[in-house]
Design a protein around this motif. Structure first.
Motif, mmCIF file in Angstrom:
data_model
loop_
_atom_site.group_PDB
_atom_site.id
_atom_site.type_symbol
_atom_site.label_atom_id
_atom_site.label_comp_id
_atom_site.label_asym_id
_atom_site.label_seq_id
_atom_site.Cartn_x
_atom_site.Cartn_y
_atom_site.Cartn_z
ATOM 1 N N ARG A 134 0.836 -1.199 0.000
ATOM 2 C CA ARG A 134 0.000 0.000 0.000
ATOM 3 C C ARG A 134 0.878 1.260 0.000
ATOM 4 O O ARG A 134 1.781 1.391 0.822
ATOM 5 C CB ARG A 134 -0.911 0.019 1.228
ATOM 6 C CG ARG A 134 -1.730 -1.259 1.436
ATOM 7 C CD ARG A 134 -2.657 -1.542 0.270
ATOM 8 N NE ARG A 134 -3.358 -2.803 0.432
ATOM 9 C CZ ARG A 134 -4.594 -2.912 0.923
ATOM 10 N NH1 ARG A 134 -5.243 -1.832 1.345
ATOM 11 N NH2 ARG A 134 -5.177 -4.093 1.022
ATOM 12 N N LEU A 137 -1.914 6.882 1.186
ATOM 13 C CA LEU A 137 -3.333 6.892 0.832
ATOM 14 C C LEU A 137 -3.768 8.301 0.440
ATOM 15 O O LEU A 137 -4.013 9.155 1.296
ATOM 16 C CB LEU A 137 -4.152 6.383 2.019
ATOM 17 C CG LEU A 137 -5.648 6.204 1.796
ATOM 18 C CD1 LEU A 137 -5.914 5.166 0.718
ATOM 19 C CD2 LEU A 137 -6.320 5.781 3.104
ATOM 20 N N TRP A 158 1.700 1.710 4.652
ATOM 21 C CA TRP A 158 0.799 1.258 5.718
ATOM 22 C C TRP A 158 0.363 -0.162 5.414
ATOM 23 O O TRP A 158 0.593 -0.665 4.311
ATOM 24 C CB TRP A 158 -0.414 2.181 5.846
ATOM 25 C CG TRP A 158 -1.265 2.287 4.600
ATOM 26 C CD1 TRP A 158 -0.947 2.947 3.433
ATOM 27 C CD2 TRP A 158 -2.562 1.719 4.384
ATOM 28 N NE1 TRP A 158 -1.968 2.831 2.519
ATOM 29 C CE2 TRP A 158 -2.982 2.087 3.073
ATOM 30 C CE3 TRP A 158 -3.422 0.951 5.169
ATOM 31 C CZ2 TRP A 158 -4.205 1.706 2.537
ATOM 32 C CZ3 TRP A 158 -4.657 0.565 4.640
ATOM 33 C CH2 TRP A 158 -5.023 0.953 3.342
ATOM 34 N N ASP A 187 -6.735 1.947 9.965
ATOM 35 C CA ASP A 187 -5.484 1.206 9.783
ATOM 36 C C ASP A 187 -4.398 2.115 9.200
ATOM 37 O O ASP A 187 -3.255 2.099 9.665
ATOM 38 C CB ASP A 187 -5.681 -0.053 8.927
ATOM 39 C CG ASP A 187 -6.586 0.147 7.722
ATOM 40 O OD1 ASP A 187 -6.926 1.316 7.414
ATOM 41 O OD2 ASP A 187 -6.950 -0.851 7.083
ATOM 42 N N PHE A 188 -4.760 2.925 8.193
ATOM 43 C CA PHE A 188 -3.782 3.885 7.685
ATOM 44 C C PHE A 188 -3.393 4.879 8.779
ATOM 45 O O PHE A 188 -2.207 5.176 8.971
ATOM 46 C CB PHE A 188 -4.344 4.654 6.484
ATOM 47 C CG PHE A 188 -3.458 5.798 6.061
ATOM 48 C CD1 PHE A 188 -2.397 5.582 5.203
ATOM 49 C CD2 PHE A 188 -3.666 7.082 6.547
ATOM 50 C CE1 PHE A 188 -1.552 6.625 4.832
ATOM 51 C CE2 PHE A 188 -2.834 8.128 6.195
ATOM 52 C CZ PHE A 188 -1.777 7.899 5.329
ATOM 53 N N ASP A 189 -4.363 5.380 9.506
ATOM 54 C CA ASP A 189 -4.114 6.395 10.532
ATOM 55 C C ASP A 189 -3.166 5.880 11.609
ATOM 56 O O ASP A 189 -2.231 6.581 12.010
ATOM 57 C CB ASP A 189 -5.445 6.822 11.160
ATOM 58 C CG ASP A 189 -5.252 7.766 12.330
ATOM 59 O OD1 ASP A 189 -5.003 8.960 12.105
ATOM 60 O OD2 ASP A 189 -5.342 7.299 13.482
ATOM 61 N N CYS A 191 -0.962 3.442 11.382
ATOM 62 C CA CYS A 191 0.383 3.260 10.810
ATOM 63 C C CYS A 191 1.105 4.604 10.723
ATOM 64 O O CYS A 191 2.299 4.699 11.048
ATOM 65 C CB CYS A 191 0.288 2.631 9.431
ATOM 66 S SG CYS A 191 -0.233 0.894 9.417
ATOM 67 N N VAL A 234 -9.476 10.885 7.063
ATOM 68 C CA VAL A 234 -8.028 10.702 6.925
ATOM 69 C C VAL A 234 -7.404 11.938 6.302
ATOM 70 O O VAL A 234 -6.415 12.491 6.808
ATOM 71 C CB VAL A 234 -7.721 9.456 6.057
ATOM 72 C CG1 VAL A 234 -6.270 9.470 5.595
ATOM 73 C CG2 VAL A 234 -7.993 8.184 6.829
#
Length: 248
Positions: A134, A137, A158, A187-189, A191, A234
């Protein structure tokens, strides 16, 4: 009686069920059979009322079932499960993940002191090639990955929330998931916040799990709304812009 030479188990597992206990049962069996040497306890959070299919079975690995009075978001459920974790590592695991080897022992065989999050490569059933890493984002990245010729990054920005093995110290340091994300985006946040706090993120190229993807956002208006609103959250967050600057 405990064998004094027996190595302490190092992982607490958190799984959240949305009427998915039938899906979770084979995962529990795989965790017990393949990863029993590492798993101290499995916390299953029943987020939506359902028939208890787990308690009637005999398990060698302790399983703690927590039933919510009211449905909670992804991050809130795993944060609550972490309060029941007394091990050095905390695994956030989706019900539709399938294990073929003792992935936990492989992931923990070699870890640096600053490693805050480690994860395996993920592939879908019948596919020998893992999903691409990934990238950061952004709206442009989402559009690019849907076009032909997209080149994924060599190193991930991430990892998806379906399998996230956190060092408990790191998870505690950043106070876990941001509860403002109900589902998707957290999950992105997390990471981003881990790396911004000085912790390292690693995906092991030599370790794989299978993801029997449910893809609710593709067939549910409610899940699609959560997905889109989470992406907006995000992109409006300070962590996103700080992380973007860090990686550029």
């Amino acid at each position: 009686m405990t064998n004094p030479q027996q190595k302490p188990k190092s992982v607490t597992v958190s799984i959240v069920s949305h009427r998915q206990q039938g899906l979770i049962l084979p995962l529990l069996e795989q965790l017990q059979r393949l990863c029993g040497a590492q798993v101290e306890k499995i916390v299953v959070t029943v987020n939506v009322p359902e028939l208890d299919l787990i308690s009637s079975k005999a398990w060698t690995t302790p399983i703690e079932i927590v039933t919510n009075a009211n449905s909670q978001g992804f991050g809130a459920n795993h944060n609550a499960a972490f309060l029941r974790c007394a091990t050095p590592w905390f695994l956030v695991l989706n019900p539709d993940v399938r294990l073929e080897t003792d992935v936990l022992s492989l992931l923990l065989a070699s870890t640096s002191p600053r490693l805050g999050l480690t994860a395996p490569r993920v592939r879908e059933p019948g596919n020998l090639k893992p999903e691409p890493h990934r990238d950061l984002l952004t709206p442009w990245e989402i559009l690019r990955r849907r076009r032909g010729g997209y080149q994924p990054p060599a190193h991930p920005a991430w990892v998806p929330g379906l399998f996230m093995l956190f060092r408990s110290e790191a998870f505690r340091h950043i106070q876990g998931f941001d509860r403002r994300f109900f589902m998707y985006g957290e999950d992105f946040d997390i990471c981003a916040r881990l790396e911004l706090s000085g912790w390292e993120l690693e995906v092991r190229e030599d370790v794989q799990v299978v993801h029997e993807a449910q893809r609710d956002s593709h067939r549910s208006r409610k899940h699609l709304y959560w997905h889109i609103s989470s992406l907006a959250r995000v992109w409006l967050s300070k962590a996103f812009w700080r992380y973007r600057s860090l990686r550029n």
